[in-house]
Design a protein around this motif. Structure first.
Motif, PDB file in Angstrom:
ATOM      1  N   LEU A  13       0.859  -1.172   0.000  1.00  0.00           N
ATOM      2  CA  LEU A  13       0.000   0.000   0.000  1.00  0.00           C
ATOM      3  C   LEU A  13       0.903   1.232   0.000  1.00  0.00           C
ATOM      4  N   ILE A  14       0.783   2.044  -1.052  1.00  0.00           N
ATOM      5  CA  ILE A  14       1.593   3.253  -1.220  1.00  0.00           C
ATOM      6  C   ILE A  14       0.714   4.460  -0.927  1.00  0.00           C
ATOM      7  N   LEU A  15       1.125   5.268   0.036  1.00  0.00           N
ATOM      8  CA  LEU A  15       0.317   6.412   0.437  1.00  0.00           C
ATOM      9  C   LEU A  15       1.040   7.720   0.158  1.00  0.00           C
ATOM     10  N   ASP A  16       0.298   8.681  -0.373  1.00  0.00           N
ATOM     11  CA  ASP A  16       0.800  10.049  -0.476  1.00  0.00           C
ATOM     12  C   ASP A  16       0.882  10.630   0.936  1.00  0.00           C
ATOM     13  N   LEU A  17       1.592  11.730   1.081  1.00  0.00           N
ATOM     14  CA  LEU A  17       1.750  12.362   2.389  1.00  0.00           C
ATOM     15  C   LEU A  17       0.693  13.439   2.625  1.00  0.00           C
ATOM     16  N   ASP A  18       0.874  14.588   1.979  1.00  0.00           N
ATOM     17  CA  ASP A  18       0.010  15.745   2.235  1.00  0.00           C
ATOM     18  C   ASP A  18      -1.382  15.526   1.664  1.00  0.00           C
ATOM     19  N   GLY A  19      -2.384  15.683   2.522  1.00  0.00           N
ATOM     20  CA  GLY A  19      -3.758  15.484   2.100  1.00  0.00           C
ATOM     21  C   GLY A  19      -4.247  14.068   2.260  1.00  0.00           C
ATOM     22  N   VAL A  20      -3.343  13.128   2.565  1.00  0.00           N
ATOM     23  CA  VAL A  20      -3.724  11.729   2.768  1.00  0.00           C
ATOM     24  C   VAL A  20      -3.404  11.292   4.192  1.00  0.00           C
ATOM     25  N   ASP A 159      11.708  -1.194  -5.298  1.00  0.00           N
ATOM     26  CA  ASP A 159      12.525  -1.268  -4.087  1.00  0.00           C
ATOM     27  C   ASP A 159      11.954  -2.256  -3.080  1.00  0.00           C
ATOM     28  N   ARG A 160      10.636  -2.401  -3.048  1.00  0.00           N
ATOM     29  CA  ARG A 160      10.003  -3.338  -2.134  1.00  0.00           C
ATOM     30  C   ARG A 160       9.843  -4.718  -2.755  1.00  0.00           C
ATOM     31  N   GLY A 161      10.229  -4.869  -4.030  1.00  0.00           N
ATOM     32  CA  GLY A 161      10.139  -6.173  -4.688  1.00  0.00           C
ATOM     33  C   GLY A 161       8.717  -6.597  -4.984  1.00  0.00           C
ATOM     34  N   VAL A 162       7.864  -5.633  -5.312  1.00  0.00           N
ATOM     35  CA  VAL A 162       6.447  -5.903  -5.536  1.00  0.00           C
ATOM     36  C   VAL A 162       6.064  -5.476  -6.948  1.00  0.00           C
ATOM     37  N   ALA A 163       5.318  -6.323  -7.643  1.00  0.00           N
ATOM     38  CA  ALA A 163       4.840  -5.979  -8.979  1.00  0.00           C
ATOM     39  C   ALA A 163       3.821  -4.845  -8.894  1.00  0.00           C
ATOM     40  N   ALA A 164       3.805  -3.997  -9.908  1.00  0.00           N
ATOM     41  CA  ALA A 164       2.889  -2.853  -9.914  1.00  0.00           C
ATOM     42  C   ALA A 164       1.440  -3.289  -9.759  1.00  0.00           C
ATOM     43  N   ALA A 165       1.082  -4.395 -10.368  1.00  0.00           N
ATOM     44  CA  ALA A 165      -0.300  -4.860 -10.327  1.00  0.00           C
ATOM     45  C   ALA A 165      -0.734  -5.286  -8.925  1.00  0.00           C
ATOM     46  N   ARG A 166       0.222  -5.479  -8.025  1.00  0.00           N
ATOM     47  CA  ARG A 166      -0.096  -5.897  -6.657  1.00  0.00           C
ATOM     48  C   ARG A 166       0.052  -4.743  -5.660  1.00  0.00           C
ATOM     49  N   CYS A 167       0.078  -3.517  -6.206  1.00  0.00           N
ATOM     50  CA  CYS A 167       0.154  -2.321  -5.374  1.00  0.00           C
ATOM     51  C   CYS A 167      -1.176  -1.575  -5.412  1.00  0.00           C
ATOM     52  N   VAL A 168      -1.507  -0.952  -4.296  1.00  0.00           N
ATOM     53  CA  VAL A 168      -2.621  -0.011  -4.226  1.00  0.00           C
ATOM     54  C   VAL A 168      -2.065   1.325  -3.765  1.00  0.00           C
ATOM     55  N   VAL A 169      -2.480   2.393  -4.433  1.00  0.00           N
ATOM     56  CA  VAL A 169      -2.025   3.746  -4.115  1.00  0.00           C
ATOM     57  C   VAL A 169      -3.195   4.544  -3.553  1.00  0.00           C
ATOM     58  N   VAL A 170      -2.930   5.338  -2.508  1.00  0.00           N
ATOM     59  CA  VAL A 170      -3.933   6.278  -1.993  1.00  0.00           C
ATOM     60  C   VAL A 170      -3.437   7.687  -2.274  1.00  0.00           C
ATOM     61  N   GLU A 171      -4.231   8.441  -3.010  1.00  0.00           N
ATOM     62  CA  GLU A 171      -3.875   9.782  -3.440  1.00  0.00           C
ATOM     63  C   GLU A 171      -5.057  10.722  -3.259  1.00  0.00           C
ATOM     64  N   ASP A 172      -4.758  12.013  -3.157  1.00  0.00           N
ATOM     65  CA  ASP A 172      -5.816  13.014  -3.091  1.00  0.00           C
ATOM     66  C   ASP A 172      -5.826  13.939  -4.293  1.00  0.00           C
ATOM     67  N   SER A 173      -4.705  14.042  -5.006  1.00  0.00           N
ATOM     68  CA  SER A 173      -4.589  15.025  -6.087  1.00  0.00           C
ATOM     69  C   SER A 173      -4.716  14.363  -7.459  1.00  0.00           C
ATOM     70  N   LEU A 174      -5.056  15.180  -8.442  1.00  0.00           N
ATOM     71  CA  LEU A 174      -5.164  14.686  -9.813  1.00  0.00           C
ATOM     72  C   LEU A 174      -3.823  14.164 -10.314  1.00  0.00           C
ATOM     73  N   VAL A 175      -2.730  14.888 -10.025  1.00  0.00           N
ATOM     74  CA  VAL A 175      -1.425  14.444 -10.533  1.00  0.00           C
ATOM     75  C   VAL A 175      -1.038  13.113  -9.903  1.00  0.00           C
ATOM     76  N   GLY A 176      -1.403  12.906  -8.639  1.00  0.00           N
ATOM     77  CA  GLY A 176      -1.105  11.637  -7.989  1.00  0.00           C
ATOM     78  C   GLY A 176      -1.923  10.493  -8.548  1.00  0.00           C
ATOM     79  N   VAL A 177      -3.205  10.736  -8.774  1.00  0.00           N
ATOM     80  CA  VAL A 177      -4.061   9.713  -9.386  1.00  0.00           C
ATOM     81  C   VAL A 177      -3.534   9.332 -10.765  1.00  0.00           C
ATOM     82  N   ASP A 178      -3.161  10.332 -11.559  1.00  0.00           N
ATOM     83  CA  ASP A 178      -2.641  10.047 -12.903  1.00  0.00           C
ATOM     84  C   ASP A 178      -1.333   9.267 -12.844  1.00  0.00           C
TER      85      ASP A 178
END
Length: 222
Positions: A13-20, A159-178
């Motif tokens: 699980l990859i999380l943004d900092l500001d706003g998340v 760096d964590r040895g994880v395939a992109a398809a097995r990651c979830v990202v939490v974002e608040d901004s349009l640039v982060g979502v994109d």
């Protein structure tokens, strides 16, 4: 780690900092708007949010320079950092429900932010949640790639040895979502104030961190 809600389909699980994780996005945007006033550009809160949220400071200063038809002050970055800290104030709290969500989500956690690493560390430490992440902190300044470029998220996954398809990202901004979508990762859009529509079609939105563990593992809000 406390109660696990883990499934085999999500490993990171990859999380943004500001706003998340910390509710500092308004302070960031306000500090940039303050520099704008020094340059003769006066922005409403809504305009500042639309222009600046999720973007790196230098990109925002370049936008202001285009609008003002003049360069920003030579120490503009330092002014932004100092003004942002002033707006944040003496006490920084995590977004409500973050600690509970991080305890329950049951997968490896990391932070990937457009902010410099020292700011990531300070804000996480100031609000008492740095221990959830250890050294799993990824700054765009270290990879020289800022959202919406997907490389920051791809670097964290490698760096964590994880395939992109097995990651979830939490974002608040349009640039982060994109950035997350371009990286081939599933993305959840969090906004402290509920939104009527996602930044991008099909992206789930939520405004309570208490539902994050269920969403990470494919649940919904119903």
């Amino acid at each position: 780690m406390a109660t696990s809600e883990r499934t085999s389909e999500v490993d990171l699980l990859i999380l943004d900092l500001d706003g998340v994780l910390v509710d500092t996005q308004d302070a960031e945007d306000g500090a940039l708007a303050y520099v704008g006033t020094l340059m003769g550009v006066h922005l409403t809160h809504e305009q500042a949010t639309a222009l600046f949220s999720g973007k790196r400071v230098q990109e925002c200063l370049d936008l202001l320079a285009d609008m003002a038809h003049r360069p920003p002050p030579s120490d503009a970055v330092q002014i932004v950092r100092a003004k942002c800290q002033e707006l944040i104030g003496a006490t920084l709290e995590p977004v409500p429900g973050v600690e509970d969500a991080l305890r329950r989500v049951g997968v490896e956690l990391c932070v990937a932010s457009n902010s410099p690493r020292e700011i990531i560390e300070k804000r996480l430490a100031d609000c008492g949640i740095l221990d959830f992440f250890g050294d799993r902190l990824y700054s765009a300044y270290e990879v020289n790639a800022w959202k919406p470029d997907p490389e920051l998220f791809l670097w964290a996954a490698r760096d964590r040895g994880v395939a992109a398809a097995r990651c979830v990202v939490v974002e608040d901004s349009l640039v982060g979502v994109d950035a997350a979508l371009s990286a081939g990762m599933r993305v959840l859009q969090f906004n402290v104030v509920p939104v009527e529509a996602p930044h991008r079609e099909g992206v789930p939105t939520f405004s309570s961190m208490h539902v994050l563990p269920a969403l990470v593992h494919g649940g919904n809000l119903s």
